[in-house]
Design a protein around this motif. Structure first.
Motif, mmCIF file in Angstrom:
data_model
loop_
_atom_site.group_PDB
_atom_site.id
_atom_site.type_symbol
_atom_site.label_atom_id
_atom_site.label_comp_id
_atom_site.label_asym_id
_atom_site.label_seq_id
_atom_site.Cartn_x
_atom_site.Cartn_y
_atom_site.Cartn_z
ATOM 1 N N GLY A 54 -1.638 48.857 -3.403
ATOM 2 C CA GLY A 54 -1.029 48.677 -4.719
ATOM 3 C C GLY A 54 -0.576 50.020 -5.267
ATOM 4 N N ARG A 65 -7.285 50.103 -4.227
ATOM 5 C CA ARG A 65 -5.910 49.658 -4.467
ATOM 6 C C ARG A 65 -5.501 48.482 -3.581
ATOM 7 N NH1 ARG A 65 -3.171 55.033 -3.419
ATOM 8 N NH2 ARG A 65 -1.289 53.785 -3.431
ATOM 9 N N LEU A 66 -6.408 48.041 -2.702
ATOM 10 C CA LEU A 66 -6.126 46.867 -1.861
ATOM 11 C C LEU A 66 -6.335 45.591 -2.654
ATOM 12 C CD1 LEU A 66 -8.065 47.897 1.363
ATOM 13 C CD2 LEU A 66 -5.609 48.056 0.965
ATOM 14 N N ASP A 67 -5.624 44.531 -2.262
ATOM 15 C CA ASP A 67 -5.891 43.251 -2.922
ATOM 16 C C ASP A 67 -7.292 42.793 -2.504
ATOM 17 O OD1 ASP A 67 -5.985 41.441 -0.735
ATOM 18 O OD2 ASP A 67 -3.923 40.837 -0.958
ATOM 19 N N PRO A 68 -7.944 41.956 -3.297
ATOM 20 C CA PRO A 68 -9.340 41.595 -3.043
ATOM 21 C C PRO A 68 -9.613 41.033 -1.644
ATOM 22 C CG PRO A 68 -8.725 40.915 -5.242
ATOM 23 C CD PRO A 68 -7.470 41.395 -4.574
ATOM 24 N N ARG A 71 -9.385 43.889 0.834
ATOM 25 C CA ARG A 71 -10.535 44.765 0.595
ATOM 26 C C ARG A 71 -11.789 44.194 1.264
ATOM 27 N NH1 ARG A 71 -11.534 45.027 -5.260
ATOM 28 N NH2 ARG A 71 -9.360 45.632 -5.237
#
Length: 84
Positions: A54, A65-68, A71
């Motif tokens: 992100g 910053r990764l999407d869940p 992550r």
């Protein structure tokens, strides 16, 4: 990015780990992809395609910053050494 490494990361949904990568490409290929900004190390031995980070706050750590979902996959891949 090297074509073989790109395919490996694509098969991992944008996520890859050092051990499988070094089975198919030399270590310097992985280092070059990170140096060129094509891959980002988000955890020890775990790499993500840079375009999946992100951009909301570049000063934040890459992992946050990764999407869940990504992550979570990265966290699971770290101890196993395998991106799933």
């Amino acid at each position: 990015m090297n074509g073989v490494l790109r395919e490996l990361v694509a098969r991992g949904g944008g996520l890859g780990t050092r051990t499988p990568a070094e089975r198919v490409v030399p270590e310097w290929i992985l280092q070059r992809a990170c140096g060129n900004g094509e891959l980002v190390r988000v955890l020890p031995e775990v790499f993500v395609a840079a375009h999946l980070l992100g951009d909301s706050c570049p000063s934040r750590p890459a992992f946050s910053r990764l999407d869940p979902a990504l992550r979570c996959r990265a966290a699971y891949a770290w101890p196993k050494g395998v991106a799933r």
